[in-house]
Design a protein around this motif. Structure first.
Motif, PDB file in Angstrom:
ATOM      1  N   LEU A  35       0.811  -1.212   0.000  1.00  0.00           N
ATOM      2  CA  LEU A  35       0.000   0.000   0.000  1.00  0.00           C
ATOM      3  C   LEU A  35       0.849   1.269   0.000  1.00  0.00           C
ATOM      4  CD1 LEU A  35      -2.885  -1.009   2.433  1.00  0.00           C
ATOM      5  CD2 LEU A  35      -2.833  -1.088  -0.058  1.00  0.00           C
ATOM      6  N   GLY A  36       2.141   1.121  -0.255  1.00  0.00           N
ATOM      7  CA  GLY A  36       2.973   2.306  -0.366  1.00  0.00           C
ATOM      8  C   GLY A  36       4.427   2.059  -0.065  1.00  0.00           C
ATOM      9  N   GLY A  37       5.282   2.815  -0.769  1.00  0.00           N
ATOM     10  CA  GLY A  37       6.712   2.717  -0.527  1.00  0.00           C
ATOM     11  C   GLY A  37       7.151   3.692   0.548  1.00  0.00           C
ATOM     12  N   GLY A  80       6.556   6.588  -3.373  1.00  0.00           N
ATOM     13  CA  GLY A  80       6.894   7.528  -2.313  1.00  0.00           C
ATOM     14  C   GLY A  80       7.062   8.962  -2.743  1.00  0.00           C
ATOM     15  N   ASP A  81       6.431   9.371  -3.867  1.00  0.00           N
ATOM     16  CA  ASP A  81       6.609  10.740  -4.342  1.00  0.00           C
ATOM     17  C   ASP A  81       5.560  11.699  -3.793  1.00  0.00           C
ATOM     18  OD1 ASP A  81       4.343   9.977  -5.708  1.00  0.00           O
ATOM     19  OD2 ASP A  81       5.122  10.461  -7.710  1.00  0.00           O
ATOM     20  N   GLY A  82       4.645  11.185  -2.962  1.00  0.00           N
ATOM     21  CA  GLY A  82       3.628  12.045  -2.364  1.00  0.00           C
ATOM     22  C   GLY A  82       2.371  12.197  -3.189  1.00  0.00           C
ATOM     23  N   HIS A  83       2.297  11.527  -4.332  1.00  0.00           N
ATOM     24  CA  HIS A  83       1.130  11.627  -5.210  1.00  0.00           C
ATOM     25  C   HIS A  83       0.727  10.231  -5.676  1.00  0.00           C
ATOM     26  CE1 HIS A  83       1.785  15.981  -5.435  1.00  0.00           C
ATOM     27  NE2 HIS A  83       3.068  15.699  -5.630  1.00  0.00           N
ATOM     28  N   HIS A  98       0.410   8.949   1.835  1.00  0.00           N
ATOM     29  CA  HIS A  98      -0.793   8.640   1.071  1.00  0.00           C
ATOM     30  C   HIS A  98      -0.841   7.143   0.803  1.00  0.00           C
ATOM     31  CE1 HIS A  98      -1.446  12.934   0.388  1.00  0.00           C
ATOM     32  NE2 HIS A  98      -0.160  13.015   0.066  1.00  0.00           N
ATOM     33  N   VAL A  99      -1.886   6.501   1.271  1.00  0.00           N
ATOM     34  CA  VAL A  99      -2.045   5.068   1.032  1.00  0.00           C
ATOM     35  C   VAL A  99      -2.028   4.800  -0.464  1.00  0.00           C
ATOM     36  CG1 VAL A  99      -3.592   3.097   1.259  1.00  0.00           C
ATOM     37  CG2 VAL A  99      -3.328   4.683   3.157  1.00  0.00           C
ATOM     38  N   GLY A 100      -1.197   3.876  -0.876  1.00  0.00           N
ATOM     39  CA  GLY A 100      -1.094   3.546  -2.292  1.00  0.00           C
ATOM     40  C   GLY A 100       0.077   4.211  -2.994  1.00  0.00           C
ATOM     41  N   ILE A 144      -3.341   3.921  -8.397  1.00  0.00           N
ATOM     42  CA  ILE A 144      -4.767   3.832  -8.083  1.00  0.00           C
ATOM     43  C   ILE A 144      -5.329   2.478  -8.522  1.00  0.00           C
ATOM     44  CG2 ILE A 144      -7.039   4.774  -8.664  1.00  0.00           C
ATOM     45  CD1 ILE A 144      -5.694   7.540  -8.802  1.00  0.00           C
ATOM     46  N   LEU A 145      -4.876   1.990  -9.661  1.00  0.00           N
ATOM     47  CA  LEU A 145      -5.324   0.675 -10.122  1.00  0.00           C
ATOM     48  C   LEU A 145      -4.844  -0.430  -9.183  1.00  0.00           C
ATOM     49  CD1 LEU A 145      -4.768   1.045 -13.971  1.00  0.00           C
ATOM     50  CD2 LEU A 145      -6.954   0.947 -12.765  1.00  0.00           C
ATOM     51  N   LEU A 146      -3.644  -0.275  -8.652  1.00  0.00           N
ATOM     52  CA  LEU A 146      -3.146  -1.261  -7.697  1.00  0.00           C
ATOM     53  C   LEU A 146      -3.988  -1.254  -6.423  1.00  0.00           C
ATOM     54  CD1 LEU A 146      -0.943  -3.368  -7.064  1.00  0.00           C
ATOM     55  CD2 LEU A 146       0.392  -1.519  -6.038  1.00  0.00           C
ATOM     56  N   LEU A 147      -4.383  -0.072  -5.968  1.00  0.00           N
ATOM     57  CA  LEU A 147      -5.267   0.026  -4.805  1.00  0.00           C
ATOM     58  C   LEU A 147      -6.585  -0.685  -5.066  1.00  0.00           C
ATOM     59  CD1 LEU A 147      -4.886   3.685  -3.464  1.00  0.00           C
ATOM     60  CD2 LEU A 147      -4.240   1.563  -2.321  1.00  0.00           C
TER      61      LEU A 147
END
Length: 209
Positions: free
Chosen positions: A110-112, A153-156, A147-149, A162-165
């Motif tokens: 859910l995120g790096g 790790g770029d903050g956006h 930010h979840v997803g 979004i597709l992975l989420l």
């Protein structure tokens, strides 16, 4: 710390205590251990290379301590530890590096690990203070939100993230073998099964039938 613990132990869990000092190198004698859980303590110093010698180790959690340096290559190159995250995130799946953070202290699906911008201020005594993440596996940052997803790790959140989420929150692992590429972030959005795009860039519809 390891006094009285036999070599046949399979789970070594000291999570959420106040243990300090360095992680003992005697962990190498826990030949059958499968899980080493030392997160949320006050351990300091480097991550012992000896952890990478534990051939049965499958799960390692060192999050939110006071560890410094780098994650040993022996752990980053493991083919069995913290999988499948290690395959996708490398050392970040063991601990987020210095200067970065993640609510779990490690990169997850859910995120790096995200950089924590340095904010240098002058305290009342005239000394510089900084919010920089001085430890491995930091879970909070005063100058950045997570930010979840946000896998990179770029903050956006990108279209692909979004597709992975969508895949994870709708139990995509049950969609069928044909959709396995949805978990592979190297596969572009418009190349994913069931995804239709305009101009080969913007997703316009998703058909999972």
């Amino acid at each position: 710390l390891l006094e009285g613990i036999g070599p046949s132990v399979t789970i070594f869990d000291l999570t959420f205590n106040r243990f300090g000092g360095t992680i003992p190198r005697d962990v190498r004698f826990l030949k059958k251990v499968e899980s080493v859980l030392l997160g949320y303590n006050r351990f300091k110093g480097n991550v012992p290379t000896e952890l990478g010698w534990l051939m049965e180790l499958r799960l390692l959690n060192l999050t939110d301590n006071r560890l410094t340096g780098n994650v040993p290559r022996e752990l980053c190159n493991s083919r069995r530890l913290n999988e499948p995250l290690l395959s996708g995130f490398g050392c970040d799946a063991i601990l987020c590096p210095l200067g970065t953070f993640h609510p779990d202290g490690v990169a997850t699906n859910l995120g790096g690990c995200r950089p924590c911008p340095v904010d240098i201020q002058i305290d009342e005594d005239g000394f510089e203070t900084s919010n920089a993440s001085p430890y491995l596996g930091t879970t909070k940052c005063a100058t950045a939100d997570f930010h979840v997803g946000d896998v990179d790790g770029d903050g956006h959140l990108s279209q692909r993230e979004i597709l992975l989420l969508l895949f994870f929150f709708t139990q995509g692992d049950h969609w069928g073998h044909a959709f396995r590429d949805w978990m592979d972030m190297t596969v572009p959005s418009c190349s994913l099964p069931g995804v239709e795009c305009r101009n080969g860039v913007d997703v316009t519809s998703i058909n999972l039938k």
